[in-house]
Design an enzyme around this catalytic site. Structure first.
Site, short mmCIF file in Angstrom:
data_model
loop_
_atom_site.label_atom_id
_atom_site.label_comp_id
_atom_site.label_asym_id
_atom_site.label_seq_id
_atom_site.Cartn_x
_atom_site.Cartn_y
_atom_site.Cartn_z
CB ALA A 163 -0.79 4.99 -0.78
CB ILE A 211 10.90 0.45 0.66
CG1 ILE A 211 9.82 1.50 0.55
CG2 ILE A 211 11.65 0.33 -0.68
CD1 ILE A 211 8.75 0.95 -0.24
CD GLN A 266 -6.16 -44.17 1.38
OE1 GLN A 266 -7.15 -44.57 2.32
NE2 GLN A 266 -6.12 -44.78 0.32
CD GLN A 315 -1.56 -30.74 11.85
OE1 GLN A 315 -1.02 -29.55 12.40
NE2 GLN A 315 -2.32 -31.54 12.67
CD GLU A 344 4.84 -6.51 -7.66
OE1 GLU A 344 5.31 -5.44 -6.97
OE2 GLU A 344 4.43 -6.50 -8.45
C1 FAD Z 1 7.77 -7.37 4.00
C2 FAD Z 1 7.30 -6.34 2.76
C3 FAD Z 1 7.93 -5.90 1.74
C4 FAD Z 1 7.34 -5.04 0.87
N1 FAD Z 1 8.22 -4.49 -0.12
C5 FAD Z 1 7.55 -3.40 -0.97
C6 FAD Z 1 8.38 -2.98 -1.71
O1 FAD Z 1 9.60 -3.20 -2.21
N2 FAD Z 1 8.10 -1.88 -2.47
C7 FAD Z 1 6.82 -1.44 -2.44
O2 FAD Z 1 6.46 -0.37 -3.05
N3 FAD Z 1 6.00 -2.13 -1.44
C8 FAD Z 1 6.45 -3.13 -0.67
N4 FAD Z 1 5.52 -3.62 0.05
C9 FAD Z 1 4.12 -3.23 0.35
C10 FAD Z 1 3.11 -3.90 -0.06
O3 FAD Z 1 2.98 -4.02 -1.43
C11 FAD Z 1 1.75 -3.66 0.38
O4 FAD Z 1 1.96 -3.93 1.90
C12 FAD Z 1 0.64 -4.20 -0.17
O5 FAD Z 1 0.41 -3.74 -1.34
C13 FAD Z 1 -0.62 -4.05 0.68
O6 FAD Z 1 -0.72 -2.73 1.00
P1 FAD Z 1 -1.10 -2.25 2.66
O7 FAD Z 1 -0.18 -2.89 3.21
O8 FAD Z 1 -1.34 -0.90 2.65
O9 FAD Z 1 -2.44 -2.89 2.71
P2 FAD Z 1 -4.11 -2.41 2.53
O10 FAD Z 1 -4.07 -1.91 1.04
O11 FAD Z 1 -4.30 -1.33 3.77
O12 FAD Z 1 -4.90 -3.65 2.62
C14 FAD Z 1 -5.18 -4.13 3.98
C15 FAD Z 1 -6.02 -5.41 3.61
O13 FAD Z 1 -7.35 -4.84 2.91
C16 FAD Z 1 -7.57 -5.51 1.99
N5 FAD Z 1 -8.07 -4.56 0.97
C17 FAD Z 1 -7.25 -3.36 0.45
N6 FAD Z 1 -8.00 -2.90 -0.41
C18 FAD Z 1 -9.21 -3.56 -0.48
C19 FAD Z 1 -10.62 -3.44 -1.28
N7 FAD Z 1 -10.63 -2.41 -2.21
N8 FAD Z 1 -11.40 -4.14 -1.51
C20 FAD Z 1 -11.41 -5.40 -0.29
N9 FAD Z 1 -10.51 -5.48 0.49
C21 FAD Z 1 -9.14 -4.64 0.45
C22 FAD Z 1 -6.13 -5.98 1.28
O14 FAD Z 1 -6.28 -7.29 0.65
C23 FAD Z 1 -5.62 -6.35 2.84
O15 FAD Z 1 -5.96 -7.57 3.17
C24 FAD Z 1 6.00 -4.45 1.12
C25 FAD Z 1 5.29 -4.89 2.17
C26 FAD Z 1 5.93 -5.92 3.29
C27 FAD Z 1 5.18 -6.35 4.30
#
Ligand code: FAD
Length: 566
Positions: free
Chosen positions: A131, A163, A281, A340, A367
């Site tokens: 999720a 997290i 430029q 670059q 976020e």
């Molecule tokens: C270093 C780091 C720190 C973080 N810190 C926190 C934290 O403190 N607390 C917390 O709760 N979370 C945290 N996160 C989690 C972060 O918020 C999520 O990684 C992020 O919301 C994306 O979720 P996911 O990684 O599951 O990617 P996914 O949701 O699986 O997405 C993967 C790709 O698919 C695209 N995508 C997803 N859904 C759709 C859709 N419906 N249509 C088209 N494209 C879509 C996305 O844009 C992305 O390019 C952190 C993540 C990282 C890497």
């Protein structure tokens, strides 16, 4: 309430502290060792030391009650220092948000006061292995424990992924499914059944601790349910999206500028082809000026949204999404261009820009990803388009035209062209039912963000010219320089909206051959093309300002001078 003087002092102490405790070599070493400098993070959060967290905490709970505008300025400054450390501080802010917006008065007093009094670190546990963008599919559960017919506590089971502060926090806000839906719980470190994994080995922000969390029958008392009512979790998370996304926008802005602020002085010393690169430029107008224009357009949007949140206009989630999208995409592009700009040196650790580029990459992911931002922006403004029978952006364009009458220097006429074209693209998409294509919906989100930021930068440049800018606003550029940036960006936005809008609408089959000429006319393409006149002169002018060269207002520049400066 924080005065301008206090804000300036806080920004200065932050800079002084970073100079002393986090010089480049220290940052490089920590990055290479993949180490979170916990002592530094704690020092920055301690109320009797740097006390940055006090800015985020409301006054009634012992904090300084910083406004959204104050917090944006601090976030930008933190990102200029190191985005990993900034993320660690931000995690406390984010982690305490569900409490700030949704907790009972007793809970607020209990938990927020601990940030102010003890400098405790929070983590925000929403994301799960399955999720991410789709938080609604979370699997972590919180089952009520009932005694004598009364819920006395909850047992939490499940896991959280990625997290920030996961391995170092004192307190965790954790989103879990109760029988009535997702709800936030406060969990203290060290409770039975609660563990965290080792830190992730990440591409960037390696000074930030990121870890997975596991909950195995973790018992919490009922008073740990934020707000005391089940099922409020997603609403509480959404209530602050505008605000929190604005902070990540400030991260993109700060990181992008910190990369450029390394490339700019470098370019004055690096001699190639017989002169400093700053005088070429083809170098400045590709690798610096357009990136600065995009960053400053995003800043204008951040500042305007922060002011609106501070005057009580609500959470402004869509505006937060626009600010985040523009600033983080611009920050990434600026950092990439800065590598670059430094050539081979830019590709090495020593010169820092490659670290900044790796760090800023996260801002288009956490976020809410850029794609989710595009969707949020598009869906909301689509409703506005429908509600106003296609007039929303035409009305915005007319406001821009009125601004142009008041001040013809700030590119408001070109921003108006972008908005008129946007209105027509959206209308064509409506008639041909093109938003059934997800790609079209998301591309509209991008075009909306460009058009709105163009209008916003024109407004900001006009306010600066009238001496009406917020006293806490960033004041790096004077009115003439900001007006030149506004014109540069508005030209880009009008061309992008008109031409890419045409491309996607035609590409999705929304225009028949017989309708093509009429559609092109509604986009006012010839006017958009004519508006590009003066672009190079504006870029020359701005580059002169940037490098402190003797400058003339672009209109005073003769054609011969323009040719000679090539
Ligand atoms: C270093 C780091 C720190 C973080 N810190 C926190 C934290 O403190 N607390 C917390 O709760 N979370 C945290 N996160 C989690 C972060 O918020 C999520 O990684 C992020 O919301 C994306 O979720 P996911 O990684 O599951 O990617 P996914 O949701 O699986 O997405 C993967 C790709 O698919 C695209 N995508 C997803 N859904 C759709 C859709 N419906 N249509 C088209 N494209 C879509 C996305 O844009 C992305 O390019 C952190 C993540 C990282 C890497």
């Amino acid at each position: 309430m924080i005065t301008n003087k206090t804000l300036k002092l806080s920004l200065k102490s932050l800079r002084d502290f970073a100079k002393k405790r986090l010089p480049d070599q220290e940052l490089i070493d920590l990055d290479e060792r993949d180490e979170c400098p916990l002592d530094i993070v704690r020092y920055m959060c301690s109320p009797d030391k740097l006390g940055i967290q006090l800015l985020f905490v409301p006054e009634e709970f012992g904090g300084m009650g910083g406004s959204t505008f104050d917090v944006y300025r601090i976030c930008e400054e933190m990102a200029r220092i190191d985005l990993g450390v900034a993320t660690s501080l931000f995690a406390t802010f984010l982690g305490s948000d569900p409490i700030t917006v949704g907790a009972t008065p007793e809970q607020k007093n209990k938990w927020l006061s601990r940030i102010a009094d003890e400098g405790v670190l929070f983590a925000y546990g929403a994301t799960e292995p399955e999720a991410g963008s789709d938080l609604g599919s979370l699997k972590t559960t919180a089952d009520p424990v009932v005694e004598n017919g009364k819920v006395v506590g909850y047992k939490i089971n499940g896991s959280k992924q990625w997290i920030s502060n996961g391995g170092i926090a004192d307190l965790y806000t954790v989103l879990a499914n109760t029988p009535s839906g997702p709800s936030w719980f406060v969990v203290e470190k060290g409770v039975a059944g609660f563990t965290h994994d080792k830190p992730e080995d990440k591409h960037g922000i390696r000074l930030s601790n990121t870890a997975a969390l596991a909950f195995n029958n973790v018992y919490v008392d009922a008073d740990r349910l934020v707000g005391g009512v089940e099922g409020q979790g997603l609403l509480q998370a959404q209530a602050v999206f505008g605000y929190t996304r604005l902070m990540v926008a400030a991260f993109g802005l700060g990181a992008g500028w910190s990369a450029l602020d390394r490339a700019i002085p470098y370019s004055t010393k690096r001699i190639q082809g017989g002169a400093p690169l700053s005088e070429k430029q083809g170098y400045t107008h590709k690798l610096m000026v357009p990136h600065i224009a995009r960053l400053e357009a995003a800043r204008a949007y951040i500042e305007e949204t922060a002011e609106r949140i501070d005057t009580g206009e609500g959470s402004l989630n869509t505006e937060g999404a626009i600010a985040k999208y523009m600033a983080t995409e611009a920050g990434n592009a600026a950092a990439e261009a800065s590598i670059q700009a430094l050539g081979g040196y830019g590709y090495t650790h020593e010169y820092m820009v490659e670290k900044i580029k790796r760090d800023v990459r996260i801002t288009t992911i956490y976020e809410g990803t850029s794609e989710i931002m595009e969707m949020t922006i598009s869906r909301d403004r689509w409703q506005l388009h429908l509600k106003t029978r296609g007039q929303h952006y035409h009305e915005q364009a007319r406001l821009m035209e009125a601004l142009h009458v008041r001040n013809s220097e700030v590119g408001a006429d070109m921003a108006a062209l972008a908005m008129h074209a946007l209105s027509e693209v959206m209308e064509k998409a409506r008639v041909a039912r093109l938003t059934r294509y997800q790609h079209i919906l998301l591309r509209l989100g991008e075009l909306i963000a460009y058009a709105e930021c163009a209008g916003c930068l024109s407004r900001r440049a006009a306010r600066l010219a009238e001496n009406k800018l917020n006293e806490k606003a960033n004041s790096r550029f004077d009115a003439a320089a900001l007006a030149a940036l506004a014109r540069i960006f508005a030209r880009e936005a009008s061309l992008k909206v008109a031409e890419e809008g045409l491309r996607w609408v035609v590409g999705a089959g929304g225009v028949s051959d017989s309708e093509m000429a009429g559609f092109e006319a509604t986009l006012r393409l010839p006017a958009v093309h004519r508006a590009q006149a003066g672009l190079i002169a504006d870029m020359d002018y701005f580059a002169d300002v940037l490098f402190g060269r003797t400058v003339k207002h672009p209109e005073l520049r003769t054609e011969t001078e323009a040719v000679l400066s090539v």
